[in-house]
Design an enzyme around this catalytic site. Structure first.
Site, PDB file in Angstrom:
ATOM      1  N   SER A   1       9.173  -0.431   2.971  1.00 23.23           N
ATOM      2  CA  SER A   1       8.249  -0.608   4.096  1.00 23.23           C
ATOM      3  C   SER A   1       8.895  -1.357   5.253  1.00 23.23           C
ATOM      4  CB  SER A   1       6.987  -1.313   3.600  1.00 23.23           C
ATOM      5  OG  SER A   1       5.974  -1.315   4.569  1.00 23.23           O
TER       6      SER A   1
ATOM      7  N   ASP B   1       6.208   1.004  11.384  1.00 23.62           N
ATOM      8  CA  ASP B   1       7.149   0.264  10.545  1.00 23.62           C
ATOM      9  C   ASP B   1       8.055   1.256   9.816  1.00 23.62           C
ATOM     10  OD1 ASP B   1       5.335   1.253   8.704  1.00 23.62           O
ATOM     11  OD2 ASP B   1       5.399  -0.518   7.416  1.00 23.62           O
TER      12      ASP B   1
ATOM     13  N   ASP C   1       8.271   2.727   6.942  1.00 20.97           N
ATOM     14  CA  ASP C   1       7.761   3.912   6.256  1.00 20.97           C
ATOM     15  C   ASP C   1       6.533   4.480   6.953  1.00 20.97           C
ATOM     16  OD1 ASP C   1       5.994   1.882   5.485  1.00 20.97           O
ATOM     17  OD2 ASP C   1       5.689   2.714   3.487  1.00 20.97           O
TER      18      ASP C   1
ATOM     19  N   ASP D   1       3.495   3.543   7.580  1.00 16.41           N
ATOM     20  CA  ASP D   1       2.114   3.434   7.120  1.00 16.41           C
ATOM     21  C   ASP D   1       1.350   2.351   7.869  1.00 16.41           C
ATOM     22  OD1 ASP D   1       3.248   1.173   5.968  1.00 16.41           O
ATOM     23  OD2 ASP D   1       2.504   1.578   3.951  1.00 16.41           O
TER      24      ASP D   1
END
Length: 447
Positions: A102, A243, A245, A247
């Protein structure tokens, strides 16, 4: 007793160090494949990743694990976490995997697992997988003729782009909007710019040149200063920061000011409320969301249901209580009409729809309430249990007494790193700063 591999968001740690090693990844692939091998059909798993160098290593080990127990593997390459969840459903897969840490730096990585419906696994399923990882799984190995195959899926990016676009009304376009977009050198560096361009926006990009080491480095939703400068430089109407990833999302208005997830949730809540799209009169957020959001929602007849920190807790409350909007101040926004996890691009598109329809600047659209003074500080510790220290407990108790009736105090350990987060909010800025400072001092003395 099995080891604890799963944290608050999958298996995560320093790449090529326990538990993020090829050995554990291979065993995790085998164990997850065994746990989701149900029925006699040909089983399949979808694997996506972000742009970290270690993604190649982990991906290869997972492929070996899954194919060894007879699962076919569909490889997506760099793709956002919500895209993996969506494609797991779309491709009728039995399991989805996202290789990502992440918003963490490149040297960390992680393994997130999704069930066939695109939801993160329950604690019970994670426990089952952990038990299998620590067991002898040789009896589950597929016969030579039944080994799984691995193939790369062509067109996966186009599938997700089309999915994201369809979350907007078909006749809505973004013509005339100049968008500065920071993809954090992460998983959305291809799909997000293309989606916005196809909707008619003029897109100025940052963080779209990943090299394996620069994910989240001075860019993205956790470091939005570069985007703020770019918005000023190109006179953008809006800045969007994802960010690593993708999400989560943070917005920057046309004046270069940061808009957090609380304001974004307020915009979506009011818009969907007016359109009759809220499944219940309210939304779900965590204990970290500002009291100003709660008061604003109350003023328009909506409820705020609070949960512990973590998008999994938010989603669980949404599913249990029937809400279709939820999220976190950090920018994880879950819109369950469309997604089963946070989706930074889809959340940003919902805001852009309000901006496009209203014709108002982002600074006006996104200023729904005046946030109360809120102070958050992180205290890193080397080991032990500083939250059990007598001095720390005394400082916390004193802080609660000082804030009684005038504010809130939230203290929690991070689920992904050795950090304790101390947050306080209230009407009095000085009081909030003072109580946080006292607790931080006590923690530092005990850490």
């Amino acid at each position: 007793m099995s080891n604890s591999y799963f944290g608050t968001d999958g298996i995560r740690g320093l790449a090529n160090r326990y538990p993020i090693t090829p050995e554990i990844a291979l065993k995790a692939g085998m164990a997850a494949g065994i746990a989701f091998r149900r029925g006699t059909h040909r089983h399949r798993v979808v694997i996506g990743k972000d742009t970290r160098l270690s993604g190649y290593m982990i991906e290869s080990a997972l492929v070996a694990g899954f194919t060894s127990v007879g699962m076919d593997v569909f490889l997506l390459g760099p793709m956002p976490t919500p895209a993996v969840a969506m494609l797991t459903r779309s491709l009728r897969a039995d399991l989805g995997v996202m290789i990502s840490a992440s918003h963490n730096p490149y040297h960390d990585n992680g393994i997130k697992l999704f069930d066939p419906e695109g939801y993160k696994l329950s604690n019970g399923t994670e426990d089952q997988i952990e038990t299998l990882i620590d067991s002898d799984m040789s009896e589950y190995l597929a016969a030579s003729a039944a080994l799984g195959r691995a193939k790369r899926i062509e067109g996966a990016h186009a599938r997700y782009i089309e999915f994201a676009k369809r979350t907007l009304p078909r006749d809505l376009r973004l013509d005339g909007l100049r968008v500065a977009l920071d993809c954090a050198n992460g998983a959305a560096y291809k799909v997000a710019p293309d989606a916005l361009w196809e909707l008619g926006a003029e897109v100025v990009t940052l963080g779209v040149e990943p090299n394996g080491f620069n994910i989240n480095k001075g860019c993205g939703s956790t470091a939005p200063d570069a985007l703020c400068r770019k918005v000023h430089e190109v006179r953008a109407d809006i800045g969007i920061a994802l960010d690593g990833d993708a999400d989560r999302v943070i917005i920057v208005d046309e004046r270069g000011r940061i808009v957090d997830g609380d304001q974004l949730m307020a915009v979506v809540a009011q818009s969907w409320h007016e359109d009759g799209r809220l499944s219940k009169p309210g939304i779900v957020a965590t204990v970290m969301s500002n009291l100003g959001l709660e008061r604003y929602l109350g003023s328009i007849g909506l409820e705020l249901v609070r949960t512990p920190v973590g998008d999994r807790n938010v989603l669980e409350a949404m599913r249990d209580q029937g809400f279709n909007v939820g999220g976190e101040q950090s920018g994880h926004i879950i819109l369950s009409d469309f997604t089963t996890t946070g989706d930074g691009l889809v959340a940003a598109l919902q805001l852009l729809a309000v901006v496009a329809r209203s014709g108002k600047p982002v600074s006006e659209v996104c200023h729904r309430f005046e946030p109360l003074p809120q102070v958050l500080r992180n205290v890193r510790y080397r080991g032990g249990r500083p939250l059990e220290s007598k001095d720390v407990l005394a400082a916390i108790e004193e802080a609660r007494d000082r804030l009684a009736g005038a504010g809130r105090l939230v203290i929690r350990p991070s689920g992904t790193e050795p950090v304790i987060r101390v947050m306080a909010e209230g009407e009095d800025q000085r009081l909030v700063e003072a109580v946080v400072g006292d607790i931080v001092e006590a923690l530092q003395g005990a850490a």
